[in-house]
Scaffold this motif. Structure first.
Motif, short mmCIF file in Angstrom:
data_model
loop_
_atom_site.label_atom_id
_atom_site.label_comp_id
_atom_site.label_asym_id
_atom_site.label_seq_id
_atom_site.Cartn_x
_atom_site.Cartn_y
_atom_site.Cartn_z
N MET A 1 0.93 -1.24 -0.05
CA MET A 1 0.03 0.12 0.06
C MET A 1 0.91 1.31 -0.02
SD MET A 1 -3.36 -0.24 2.69
CE MET A 1 -4.44 -1.46 2.77
N ASN A 2 0.61 2.16 -0.80
CA ASN A 2 1.31 3.52 -0.42
C ASN A 2 0.70 4.43 0.59
OD1 ASN A 2 -1.12 5.04 -1.43
ND2 ASN A 2 -0.72 4.90 -3.52
N GLU A 3 1.28 5.35 0.84
CA GLU A 3 1.24 6.41 2.13
C GLU A 3 -0.38 6.69 2.08
OE1 GLU A 3 4.83 8.24 3.36
OE2 GLU A 3 3.41 9.99 4.32
N ASP A 4 -0.86 7.17 1.01
CA ASP A 4 -2.35 7.72 1.00
C ASP A 4 -3.34 6.28 1.27
OD1 ASP A 4 -1.64 10.18 0.13
OD2 ASP A 4 -2.02 9.83 -1.78
N GLN A 5 -3.07 5.30 0.91
CA GLN A 5 -4.01 4.11 1.21
C GLN A 5 -3.82 3.80 2.58
OE1 GLN A 5 -1.87 1.73 -1.97
NE2 GLN A 5 -3.81 1.51 -3.14
N ILE A 6 -2.54 3.65 3.14
CA ILE A 6 -2.41 3.31 4.55
C ILE A 6 -3.14 4.72 5.35
CG2 ILE A 6 -0.69 3.50 6.36
CD1 ILE A 6 1.31 2.28 4.62
N ARG A 7 -2.87 5.75 5.27
CA ARG A 7 -3.66 6.87 5.63
C ARG A 7 -5.29 6.60 5.68
NH1 ARG A 7 -3.27 12.28 7.04
NH2 ARG A 7 -0.93 11.95 6.70
N GLN A 8 -5.87 6.42 4.42
CA GLN A 8 -7.18 6.06 4.25
C GLN A 8 -7.65 4.98 5.23
OE1 GLN A 8 -9.23 8.12 2.75
NE2 GLN A 8 -10.78 6.90 3.64
N LYS A 9 -6.87 3.87 5.26
CA LYS A 9 -7.23 2.65 6.25
C LYS A 9 -7.21 3.18 7.74
CE LYS A 9 -8.03 -1.65 6.48
NZ LYS A 9 -8.90 -1.65 7.53
N VAL A 10 -6.30 3.88 8.08
CA VAL A 10 -6.08 4.46 9.47
C VAL A 10 -7.39 5.22 9.93
CG1 VAL A 10 -5.20 6.20 11.09
CG2 VAL A 10 -3.63 4.74 9.64
N ILE A 11 -7.93 6.06 8.83
CA ILE A 11 -9.15 6.74 9.24
C ILE A 11 -10.42 5.84 9.25
CG2 ILE A 11 -10.89 8.37 8.21
CD1 ILE A 11 -8.04 9.81 7.04
N GLU A 12 -10.23 4.84 8.38
CA GLU A 12 -11.40 3.73 8.50
C GLU A 12 -11.49 3.08 9.89
OE1 GLU A 12 -11.16 1.47 4.92
OE2 GLU A 12 -11.25 3.19 3.77
N SER A 13 -10.24 2.79 10.25
CA SER A 13 -10.01 1.87 11.59
C SER A 13 -10.37 2.59 12.80
CB SER A 13 -8.36 1.49 11.50
OG SER A 13 -8.21 0.47 10.57
N LEU A 14 -10.27 3.76 12.85
CA LEU A 14 -10.38 4.57 14.15
C LEU A 14 -11.48 5.76 14.05
CD1 LEU A 14 -6.68 5.36 14.74
CD2 LEU A 14 -8.07 3.42 15.49
N PRO A 15 -12.89 5.05 14.40
CA PRO A 15 -14.05 6.08 14.06
C PRO A 15 -13.99 7.05 15.23
CG PRO A 15 -14.65 3.72 13.93
CD PRO A 15 -13.35 3.85 14.23
N SER B 1 3.78 3.29 7.72
CA SER B 1 4.51 3.33 6.58
C SER B 1 5.85 3.02 6.45
CB SER B 1 4.00 4.55 5.68
OG SER B 1 4.98 5.57 6.51
N ARG B 2 6.34 3.03 7.49
CA ARG B 2 7.88 2.83 7.97
C ARG B 2 7.88 1.48 8.75
NH1 ARG B 2 7.17 7.91 7.69
NH2 ARG B 2 8.95 9.13 6.79
N SER B 3 7.09 0.51 8.67
CA SER B 3 7.04 -0.73 9.05
C SER B 3 6.69 -1.86 8.00
CB SER B 3 5.88 -0.91 10.38
OG SER B 3 4.45 -0.83 9.68
N SER B 4 6.49 -3.25 8.52
CA SER B 4 6.13 -4.21 7.75
C SER B 4 4.47 -4.17 7.37
CB SER B 4 6.38 -5.33 7.86
OG SER B 4 7.80 -5.88 7.88
N PHE B 5 3.72 -3.41 8.17
CA PHE B 5 2.46 -3.41 8.38
C PHE B 5 1.83 -2.40 7.48
CE2 PHE B 5 3.94 -4.71 12.59
CZ PHE B 5 3.52 -6.27 12.48
N ASP B 6 0.66 -2.50 6.80
CA ASP B 6 -0.23 -1.58 6.05
C ASP B 6 -1.46 -1.08 7.04
OD1 ASP B 6 1.32 -1.73 3.81
OD2 ASP B 6 0.16 -3.53 3.16
N SER B 7 -1.84 -1.86 7.96
CA SER B 7 -2.86 -1.29 8.71
C SER B 7 -2.80 -1.75 10.09
CB SER B 7 -4.34 -1.73 8.27
OG SER B 7 -4.62 -2.81 8.59
N ILE B 8 -3.34 -1.05 11.18
CA ILE B 8 -3.46 -1.42 12.44
C ILE B 8 -3.91 -2.82 12.70
CG2 ILE B 8 -4.02 -0.68 14.81
CD1 ILE B 8 -4.70 2.17 13.74
N ASP B 9 -4.87 -2.94 12.13
CA ASP B 9 -5.40 -4.40 11.95
C ASP B 9 -4.52 -5.63 12.04
OD1 ASP B 9 -7.44 -2.47 11.48
OD2 ASP B 9 -8.45 -3.84 10.11
N GLN B 10 -3.23 -5.55 11.30
CA GLN B 10 -2.53 -6.28 10.78
C GLN B 10 -1.56 -6.82 12.19
OE1 GLN B 10 -0.54 -4.94 7.42
NE2 GLN B 10 -2.12 -5.89 6.15
N ILE B 11 -1.51 -5.96 13.02
CA ILE B 11 -0.61 -5.85 14.37
C ILE B 11 -1.10 -7.02 15.16
CG2 ILE B 11 0.67 -4.84 16.04
CD1 ILE B 11 0.34 -2.08 14.31
#
Ligand SMILES: [Fe+2]
Length: 193
Positions: free
Chosen positions: A1-15, A38-48
């Motif tokens: 995922m690029n940074e914009d996609q990661i950002r969008q996912k953060v917003i969706e994850s945290l209402p 974006s500086r890790s192996s993860f694309d979203s908080i859900d993957q941790i």
């Protein structure tokens, strides 16, 4: 995922972001998670891994997102209860939510499988963990320019906070963090170990 996609996912994850009225603060909370992921192996908080530390028992079902959201909702509940009883308690709701949402913002680094592998392969050389999520989270929050108290939440919500006097908001987040894990553990919702 690029940074914009990661950002969008953060917003969706945290209402709960919607509970922060201040637009600049809300944006910086999203920036902080985006920077860290974006500086890790993860694309979203859900993957941790859904645990307090990389080697402590994880939720049987649920994700790290459930932890962040649960702690934030518990912090709001503690704040509402105490503020209802003691209106003079100086709680800033937006700042409290930012502290709760960012308290584990350093986990993408500490939980990163690449870092875990590297540290376990040469613990005498690197230390284990070389950098905890509290320390990396402080770096992230300072880099993004979040208020000092949000940096304090990332750095001092856990054991490191025993070395200092925690602020009011970070005291609430610290207890909300334990109020999430301990009852779930007692109720058999965590893996054994
Ligand atoms: Fe936590």
């Amino acid at each position: 995922m690029n940074e914009d996609q990661i950002r969008q996912k953060v917003i969706e994850s945290l209402p709960e972001l919607s509970q922060i009225q201040d637009e600049e603060l809300r944006t910086k909370v999203v920036d902080a998670w985006t920077y860290s992921l974006s500086r890790s192996s993860f694309d979203s908080i859900d993957q941790i891994r859904a645990s307090g530390n990389p080697d402590t028992p994880a939720l049987k079902t649920g994700t790290q997102t459930d932890h962040i959201r649960g702690v934030t909702q518990l912090a709001i509940a503690i704040s509402d209860t105490l503020h209802g009883q003691f209106p003079d308690l100086p709680i800033d709701r937006g700042l409290l939510v930012a502290c709760a949402l960012c308290h584990d913002v350093g986990k993408p680094y500490e939980f990163d499988p690449e870092n875990q592998k590297r540290w376990k392969a040469n613990t005498p050389g690197t230390g284990y963990p070389a950098i905890r999520h509290t320390q990396y989270g402080t770096h992230v929050c300072l880099t993004i320019g979040l208020p000092e108290e949000v940096c304090h939440a990332a750095g001092c919500h856990s054991g490191e906070g025993e070395l200092v006097d925690r602020s009011l908001h970070v005291t609430i987040v610290h207890h909300a963090d334990y109020a999430f894990w301990r009852p779930l553990q007692a109720g058999g919702m965590l893996e054994d170990g």
